[in-house]
Design a protein around this motif. Structure first.
Motif, PDB file in Angstrom:
ATOM      1  N   GLY A  99       0.558  -1.137  -0.080  1.00  0.00           N
ATOM      2  CA  GLY A  99      -0.106   0.039  -0.070  1.00  0.00           C
ATOM      3  C   GLY A  99       0.507   1.168   0.072  1.00  0.00           C
ATOM      4  N   LEU A 100       1.815   1.290  -1.057  1.00  0.00           N
ATOM      5  CA  LEU A 100       2.779   2.451  -0.801  1.00  0.00           C
ATOM      6  C   LEU A 100       1.999   3.621  -1.465  1.00  0.00           C
ATOM      7  CD1 LEU A 100       6.157   1.022  -2.438  1.00  0.00           C
ATOM      8  CD2 LEU A 100       5.212   1.086  -0.003  1.00  0.00           C
ATOM      9  N   ALA A 129       6.971   1.596 -14.682  1.00  0.00           N
ATOM     10  CA  ALA A 129       6.178   2.577 -14.279  1.00  0.00           C
ATOM     11  C   ALA A 129       4.884   2.529 -14.814  1.00  0.00           C
ATOM     12  CB  ALA A 129       6.685   3.826 -14.470  1.00  0.00           C
ATOM     13  N   ALA A 130       4.806   2.201 -16.065  1.00  0.00           N
ATOM     14  CA  ALA A 130       3.596   2.040 -16.698  1.00  0.00           C
ATOM     15  C   ALA A 130       2.600   0.709 -16.576  1.00  0.00           C
ATOM     16  CB  ALA A 130       3.495   2.275 -18.528  1.00  0.00           C
ATOM     17  N   ALA A 176      -0.909   0.359 -14.762  1.00  0.00           N
ATOM     18  CA  ALA A 176      -2.001  -0.470 -15.363  1.00  0.00           C
ATOM     19  C   ALA A 176      -2.614  -1.464 -13.979  1.00  0.00           C
ATOM     20  CB  ALA A 176      -1.503  -1.153 -16.612  1.00  0.00           C
ATOM     21  N   LEU A 177      -1.721  -1.896 -13.105  1.00  0.00           N
ATOM     22  CA  LEU A 177      -2.252  -2.616 -12.085  1.00  0.00           C
ATOM     23  C   LEU A 177      -2.835  -1.877 -11.011  1.00  0.00           C
ATOM     24  CD1 LEU A 177       1.392  -4.857 -11.904  1.00  0.00           C
ATOM     25  CD2 LEU A 177      -1.308  -5.664 -12.848  1.00  0.00           C
ATOM     26  N   GLY A 178      -2.912  -0.530 -10.947  1.00  0.00           N
ATOM     27  CA  GLY A 178      -3.461   0.202  -9.975  1.00  0.00           C
ATOM     28  C   GLY A 178      -2.690   0.567  -9.078  1.00  0.00           C
ATOM     29  N   LEU A 179      -1.190   0.400  -9.134  1.00  0.00           N
ATOM     30  CA  LEU A 179      -0.206   0.686  -8.257  1.00  0.00           C
ATOM     31  C   LEU A 179       0.327   2.068  -8.483  1.00  0.00           C
ATOM     32  CD1 LEU A 179       1.496  -2.579  -8.307  1.00  0.00           C
ATOM     33  CD2 LEU A 179       0.041  -1.739  -6.446  1.00  0.00           C
TER      34      LEU A 179
END
Length: 590
Positions: A311-312, A344-345, A349-352
């Motif tokens: 949860g960063l 980063a992209a 895309a994973l919601g991070l």
């Protein structure tokens, strides 16, 4: 009555109105125009090489496998004498808006090939197409249409071609605010005892309220200035720890993270570590590629996997403009950094959380830039890149966190310098969007230059031809070396003695290719060791004649005798135990 307005006042007014940053850029993909295919192809040979995904061997191993394979293909292609084009095709290696990056190994390939393109303009084309690996590449990609655009880099989506241009990032009047939870949690900074890591550590404390910092580097507390940095951060009100850890070693990273107290859990990551091992494409080896990839790629992937469920609030990757634009002599470094851009992209895309900042040159020297001399800085300046002050970098860091994009380029780009170079065809298409005017495609420039120079040489004596071409060569040498004019260049002095390096040799070759319409080898300053010798070669190539005059041997080189060059590495080839044995191998033709 008018009053002077400072740049700071103007910048504040533009930002308040919701303008565009002149220091923070992004890559925008726009539909490419297709011209006449024959004009771009020129009847030359075209070889298509598809980069397979490395997913079967894992992400990190796939990056190494793909970059090694592409390096081998590119080196073999460039070592040939032809003037054709190599088309390197990836699938899902570039993330357009709304897309992730499916092939992170392919993302690294883009950085490597971009640097090869800067060293060898108009020889290689990069294409990224849809991710369906079952489709035959010949049916999926219209190579003729791609070549007809004259663009060195393209993305194909649903049959539409898109070309990249660097553009200013829209900014808002909102003031940067501290990232949530950084004050309560721990922020991990890799390369934390280096110049950039130390700058960001101070900034995170002062501007973002961070109170618990974990500064990780390979040398840990033994790093130069580590103790002073911790003391300074303590005076600013922060608790900072310096830990020795190779983040590329996943087990070592997990042990470090396990020691973070539960009452201050990991809240943010800044990956600022990296190493250099610069070399032009022809001199790169898989080992030199691996050295640079490990510090960036292995470490970043470990950080991604180990922290993805924590949860960063912040995950920042320090990338480089070398990967986005391409940089001569930095193919391995560019590959490592475009992997970070792709990661980063992929994370977003994973919601991070994730942002990759492809930094331009910082004014303050670091372990990676301290070796740059006046010649290197001048070369970068000619390309339009100017050093940025530390306070500019920290300001751009804050603006980038607000901009909500996966990949941005914080850099000082001299638009005036770019505008001056635009007419000569020396501005990469990626940067052309920053200046007004039309980009001169390399093929058109070459044809015009060849015709103009050929007309000047037509009908005049051989001695007059030599004088014209020599003046051309000397003027470009002077420009590359920063001399006031051609008269400062001794035409009989060896290039090595004139001060040429592998990178300035690449720049000279690109300038002369553009000015003459020829495709000169990247080894031209070694093949033709003086300006006079190089000028004669260019004149012979253009006029189709060969001089019968041979120069007498000079102290620098003998142009009429064969030269054997023996490179002594750290080990001998098989069956050889001494330099004498090696000469026997050469003499025996083995």
């Amino acid at each position: 009555t008018s009053r002077p307005v400072s740049p700071e006042q103007l910048r504040a007014a533009v930002q308040a109105a919701g303008g565009v940053s002149d220091r923070l850029f992004e890559v925008v993909w726009s539909p490419a125009s297709v011209g006449q295919s024959g004009a771009a192809g020129g009847g030359a040979d075209v070889v298509v090489f598809e980069v397979g995904s490395g997913s079967d061997v894992g992400v990190v191993a796939g990056v190494y496998e793909a970059t090694h394979r592409v390096l081998e293909v590119v080196q073999a292609w460039l070592s040939g004498a032809g003037v054709g084009k190599l088309v390197v095709v990836t699938r899902g290696a570039v993330g357009l808006p709304g897309e992730g990056v499916a092939d992170l190994a392919g993302a690294a390939v883009w950085g490597l090939v971009r640097s090869a393109q800067t060293e060898n303009p108009d020889r290689i084309v990069l294409v990224d197409t849809d991710t369906d690996t079952d489709t035959d590449i010949d049916a999926d990609v219209d190579i003729a249409a791609i070549l007809a655009t004259g663009e060195p880099q393209l993305v194909v989506r649903a049959g539409t071609l898109y070309a990249p241009r660097l553009s200013g990032v829209p900014v808002t009047s909102a003031r940067p605010t501290p990232v949530g939870s950084l004050a309560e949690g721990t922020v991990l900074v890799t390369g934390g005892t280096g110049m950039a890591g130390g700058v960001l550590a101070r900034h995170l404390v002062q501007a973002h309220g961070a109170r618990h910092l974990l500064l990780v580097s390979r040398r840990g507390e033994r790093a130069d200035g580590a103790g002073e940095l911790v003391a300074e951060l303590s005076e600013l009100g922060a608790d900072a720890r310096v830990v020795a850890c190779d983040v590329a070693d996943r087990s070592a990273l997990e042990r470090v993270l396990a020691d973070i107290p539960e009452d201050r859990p990991l809240a943010g990551v800044v990956h600022a570590a990296g190493v250099l091992d610069d070399a032009v494409i022809g001199s790169l080896t898989p080992e030199r590629v691996d050295t640079v990839l490990r510090a960036k790629v292995d470490a970043a992937w470990n950080l991604h996997e180990v922290t993805r469920d924590l949860g960063l609030s912040m995950f920042v990757l320090f990338s480089s403009m070398a990967g986005t634009v391409g940089a001569p002599g930095q193919g391995n470094y560019a590959a490592a950094n475009t992997f970070l851009d792709g990661l980063a992209a992929h994370r977003r895309a994973l919601g991070l959380p994730a942002v990759s900042l492809a930094w331009g040159l910082w004014a303050e020297a670091s372990a990676m830039t301290g070796h740059l001399g006046a010649e290197d800085l001048a070369r970068l300046g000619r390309g339009g890149v100017q050093p940025m002050a530390v306070h500019e970098a920290t300001e751009l860091f804050d603006v980038a966190l607000l901009a909500d994009r996966a990949h941005m380029v914080p850099a000082r780009i001299d638009v005036t310098r770019l505008r001056d170079r635009l007419a000569s065809g020396l501005v990469p298409p990626l940067l052309a969007g920053l200046v007004r005017g039309r980009v001169r495609r390399t093929v058109d420039t070459a044809r015009a230059a060849e015709s103009a120079l050929a007309q000047r040489l037509d009908g005049v004596s051989a001695s007059e031809q030599d004088a014209v071409v020599l003046q051309l060569v000397r003027s470009h040498i002077a420009a590359v070396l920063g001399h006031a004019g051609a008269d400062a260049v001794d035409p009989d002095r060896a290039f090595q003695d004139l001060g040429f390096s592998s990178l300035t040799a690449v720049e000279l070759g690109n300038r002369l290719n553009n000015a003459t319409g020829l495709t000169l080898p990247t080894t031209l300053v070694f093949d033709y060791p003086t300006p006079n010798a190089l000028a004669r070669h260019i004149r012979e190539k253009i006029t189709g004649t060969r001089s019968q005059v041979r120069r007498a041997p000079t102290a620098a080189a003998s142009l009429s005798e064969p030269i054997a060059v023996v490179g002594m590495a750290c080990r001998f080839p098989g069956g050889v135990d001494s330099p004498e044995d090696l000469w026997d191998v050469v003499a025996g033709g083995r």
